[in-house]
Each structure stands twice: as C-alpha cells, then as structure tokens.
Design an enzyme around this catalytic site. Structure first.
Site, PDB file in Angstrom:
ATOM      1  N   HIS A   1       0.846  -1.192   0.000  1.00  0.00           N
ATOM      2  CA  HIS A   1       0.000   0.000   0.000  1.00  0.00           C
ATOM      3  C   HIS A   1       0.879   1.239   0.000  1.00  0.00           C
ATOM      4  O   HIS A   1       1.849   1.319   0.751  1.00  0.00           O
ATOM      5  CB  HIS A   1      -0.892   0.006   1.243  1.00  0.00           C
ATOM      6  CG  HIS A   1      -1.762   1.221   1.324  1.00  0.00           C
ATOM      7  ND1 HIS A   1      -2.959   1.307   0.665  1.00  0.00           N
ATOM      8  CD2 HIS A   1      -1.584   2.410   1.954  1.00  0.00           C
ATOM      9  CE1 HIS A   1      -3.496   2.492   0.892  1.00  0.00           C
ATOM     10  NE2 HIS A   1      -2.686   3.184   1.672  1.00  0.00           N
TER      11      HIS A   1
ATOM     12  N   ARG B   1     -14.411  13.272   8.969  1.00  0.00           N
ATOM     13  CA  ARG B   1     -13.114  13.877   9.327  1.00  0.00           C
ATOM     14  C   ARG B   1     -12.714  14.948   8.319  1.00  0.00           C
ATOM     15  O   ARG B   1     -12.137  15.969   8.655  1.00  0.00           O
ATOM     16  CB  ARG B   1     -12.032  12.802   9.410  1.00  0.00           C
ATOM     17  CG  ARG B   1     -12.167  11.904  10.636  1.00  0.00           C
ATOM     18  CD  ARG B   1     -11.318  10.648  10.494  1.00  0.00           C
ATOM     19  NE  ARG B   1      -9.946  10.945  10.182  1.00  0.00           N
ATOM     20  CZ  ARG B   1      -9.156  10.172   9.437  1.00  0.00           C
ATOM     21  NH1 ARG B   1      -9.599   9.030   8.945  1.00  0.00           N
ATOM     22  NH2 ARG B   1      -7.921  10.522   9.189  1.00  0.00           N
TER      23      ARG B   1
ATOM     24  N   SER C   1      -7.480   3.995   9.598  1.00  0.00           N
ATOM     25  CA  SER C   1      -8.266   4.053   8.366  1.00  0.00           C
ATOM     26  C   SER C   1      -7.593   3.216   7.268  1.00  0.00           C
ATOM     27  O   SER C   1      -8.218   2.354   6.638  1.00  0.00           O
ATOM     28  CB  SER C   1      -8.392   5.523   7.946  1.00  0.00           C
ATOM     29  OG  SER C   1      -8.842   5.654   6.638  1.00  0.00           O
TER      30      SER C   1
HETATM   31  N1  URA Z   1      -6.071   7.710   3.388  1.00  0.00           N
HETATM   32  C1  URA Z   1      -6.955   6.935   4.039  1.00  0.00           C
HETATM   33  O1  URA Z   1      -7.355   5.900   3.529  1.00  0.00           O
HETATM   34  N2  URA Z   1      -7.367   7.319   5.268  1.00  0.00           N
HETATM   35  C2  URA Z   1      -6.955   8.432   5.866  1.00  0.00           C
HETATM   36  O2  URA Z   1      -7.360   8.704   6.972  1.00  0.00           O
HETATM   37  C3  URA Z   1      -6.044   9.254   5.171  1.00  0.00           C
HETATM   38  C4  URA Z   1      -5.623   8.864   3.933  1.00  0.00           C
END
Ligand code: URA
Length: 432
Positions: free
Chosen positions: A82, A168, A183
């Site tokens: 990722h 957020r 996240s």
């Molecule tokens: N990318 C995400 O998937 N989540 C976040 O909180 C910030 C960037």
C-alpha cells in the site's frame, strides 16, 4: 453504553477499552450515534491521540464493519502493498509481476484515481479489454493459477471508515496519526492479506510533508498490522517530485513495462526493487532484504517478471501483445514541449500541481463520474538536480485537446530553478 461517556473519557486522556471502541464503530455505522458526537470523538482523538491497543481496536472494528475478503483458499502467504499516495506512482504495476514471478501470491484490491493522484485500476484499463470487476471466486482462482490478480474495490469494504473519513474531511480531523493509520490499515485487513508492505511517502507532494511525521505514521501502521497478526513493514520514500518520468495512464503503463525490462528511470527502478525485496522477505522467500533483492533481480533479468505481466494482462481480458509492443497502447494526438523560461538547476517540482495538470488533460477525474482519457499525460524531461538551458524542454504534454496553453502555464509554475547546483534528492529514507 453512552457516547457522551466515551467522548468524555477520550477528551480527558484516558484509555478506551476495546468494547467501547467497538460499540462506537457499530453505533456510528448504524446511525445510532449522530455525526456531531462522532465529530467530537474524532477531535478528542486528534488532541489526545490513541494507544497502540486503542488504534488496533479501532482498525479491527472498522475492518469488521463491512465485507471482508476470505482469501484462505489461496495457497501461500498473500502479500499486499500500500502506498500513502503520490503522483506518477506506478510501482504496483511493476511489483505485482515481480513478486508473483517469485511464486508469492498477490491478491490486490485497488482503487481508481481521484483528484491529482492516479489509480492502479485506471492504469490497467489502458490495456484494451482489461477487466477489474471480478467475482470473488474468480479472483481467488486467478491468484491460485497466476499468483497475481487485481480487482476494483468492493462496494462494501469498511463502510465505517468511509463514513468516518467523510466526517473527518469536513471537521479538520483528517490529520491525526492514529486515525489515518487505522483508516488505512482497516482497508488492508478487510482485503485479506497475510502480510503488508507499506510505502509511506514524505515530502511536498505527500500527505505527511515532514520526515518525522511520516516515520510516526509508519510506526503506527506497522504496530497495528503486527498486533493484528499481519506481518507488516514500511518503507519511507520521497515524494518531493513525481516518481519516474511519466504521469498519465497508458504513459505510466509503458514506463512500468520499461522498468520490468530493466530500462526504467533510476528512482522508479530503485523504489520498485526495494519494495519487491521486502515483499519477498514477508512472503517467506528470502531471509533478509539483500537476499530478496537478489531474487528480484533474477526474475527481472531472466524475463520471468515480464512474462508474468503478459500472463496477468491476458488472464484479466487485456491484450498481452501490448506488453511486447507498448505502441499498441493508445497514444495522444499531439505532443507539446513546455520550454524552460530560464537556465538553471531544477530545485523543486510541485508534484500535486503536475498531477492536477495531468488531470486537466483528461488523465484523471475532477469528480468521480468523469471519464478519463488513457492516452494523455505528461512526460517530465527534467527532474530535481538536472541542469536545463533556457528554451530546453522541461516537460512534454501528451494531449488530445487543441488549446493547452493554461496547462503549459501550470507546468511552468510547478517547476522552480536555481542558479546554484542542486543535489539529486534522497529516495528512500528508512525502513521500519
Ligand atoms: N487515506 C486513508 O485511507 N485514510 C486516511 O485517513 C487518510 C488517507
């Protein structure tokens, strides 16, 4: 339980229990906790932070909030990668075939691009006929057969994260390390990998502009992954300028193929090899990065990785001939040089601005329903540390539109030059 008690506890800096975090995630997903209480909770986390146990509990609860891919029928250690996002980042197109050629299964869920960053799915769709909407059974079959498949993200992966992230975004609480880490990791956990290599970007084009912040984020994600029994490591890499020389879908595919052939630009080659070497270690094929790198170099030199790319493209309905003959991929009608206004060393290239210029050419989406043009994009002729004479090309626009003056202007503004010599930036800062 009452949400107000959970908010109070977090506001006062006390540690939440796993059950309290799970209760919040479930209640917020179901609509039993309103946005204003979830906002207050996010702000309390923003200021008070989270312990490792709290962040792991939040990650797991969000991963469990929707579909979770069951990849247990895939043999071997499934390794995922990722990146926290960047411009010109086509490493997945290079790593996937390399790692699969090492017999390590790569079952990758990827996204489409939005705004100034590109998405792997869009890039792969540059191959005519390439399909990424794959049923789970077929996805598993493809990985067992070829060791590599890439599918578009399922509609119901981590819905709690989707809801909280949108909140957020409008409550100034995105930039919290435990919230970002949970996240990102919730999506990786739901996508079913056994091991995860993270590429955490730092620099002007990255989410975390400062190296120390990027390291903190990397540590938080690695701790979450390991505490949830996923072997996880992170590389911190530079995003002070776009990666490689091309930005735009088919152009990036061509550059990925050149890199697999050993002819890629130095930064893209080096980052791809580093990430692939770590994936070889987590996939159980090498005991350390050095050994991993030797294996990676071998499958590049003996063309096994390139053959794997062809097999992969064909298996998902694309035209594998385009791997040997990239001229079969679509090309733009017009190429326009963007010329340097002054002589000097390239001191900075604003990556997000380059990504935005590519989007305006049609390579990306301003809104999620936009249709993209795979052929168009930008070639960067000069990168940080290069010397250019006034009137030499800084970049080339590959366009299918007549008037590109405003985009040429954007590219010129993205470049800064200096009369003083500028060193080439470091690419990889740390492995965590
Ligand atoms: N990318 C995400 O998937 N989540 C976040 O909180 C910030 C960037």
């Amino acid at each position: 339980m009452r949400m107000v008690d959970i908010i109070t506890k977090k506001r006062d800096g006390l540690e939440l229990a796993e059950e309290e975090i799970r209760w919040f995630v479930n209640a917020y997903s179901n609509g039993d906790v309103p946005d204003y209480q979830a906002s207050a909770f996010a702000m309390a986390v923003y200021f008070q932070g989270m312990t490792q146990d709290e962040a792991a509990a939040l990650t797991y609860a969000m991963a469990e909030s929707g579909d979770q891919l069951d990849l247990s029928e895939i043999e071997g250690i499934k390794v995922d990668k990722h990146s926290t996002g960047g411009v010109g980042d086509k490493t997945t197109l290079i790593l996937g075939p390399i790692v699969a050629a090492l017999d390590i299964p790569v079952a990758k869920m990827s996204g489409r691009g939005l705004g100034h960053t590109g998405g792997t799915i869009d890039k792969l769709e540059s191959f005519q006929g390439f399909q990424t909407e794959i049923e789970q059974d077929e996805f598993i079959r493809l990985v067992n057969e070829n060791k590599l498949a890439v599918a578009g993200q399922s509609g119901n992966l981590t819905p709690a994260d989707k809801k909280l992230y949108a909140l957020r975004d409008v409550t100034a609480t995105v930039n919290s390390i435990p919230l970002i880490a949970s996240s990102v990791m919730s999506k990786k956990i739901a996508a079913g990998a056994d091991a995860i290599v993270l590429d955490v970007k730092t620099g002007s084009g990255a989410f975390m502009a400062e190296l120390e912040e990027a390291k903190d984020l990397a540590r938080a994600m690695v701790e979450i992954g390991n505490s949830l029994n996923r072997k996880t490591m992170a590389v911190i890499s530079n995003m002070d300028q776009p990666l490689g020389r091309f930005v735009g879908n088919a152009l990036e595919v061509k550059e990925a193929i050149e890199t697999l052939q050993g002819n890629g630009p130095q930064d893209l080659h080096e980052l791809s090899l580093t990430l692939a070497s770590h994936m070889a270690v987590l996939g159980g094929k090498a005991s350390d990065e050095k050994e991993g790198r030797a294996l990676v170099e071998k499958v590049m030199q003996d063309n096994a990785a390139l053959e794997k790319m062809k097999q992969f493209v064909q298996s998902q309905g694309g035209d594998p001939a385009a791997v040997d003959h990239p001229s079969l991929l679509s090309t733009a009608e017009q190429q326009t040089d963007v010329l340097a206004a002054d002589s000097g060393y390239i001191a900075a290239i604003h990556a997000a601005q380059i990504g935005k210029a590519a989007m305006m050419l049609g390579a990306g989406r301003a809104t999620k329903d936009d249709i993209i043009d795979h052929a168009v994009g930008i070639e960067l002729k000069a990168k940080i540390g290069d010397y250019v004479e006034k009137g030499e090309p800084l970049a080339v626009l590959h366009a299918n539109q007549k008037d590109t003056k405003h985009i040429e202007e954007m590219i010129l503004q993205a470049y800064s030059t200096s009369k003083e010599k500028v060193e080439k930036p470091e690419l990889i800062f740390a492995a965590i």
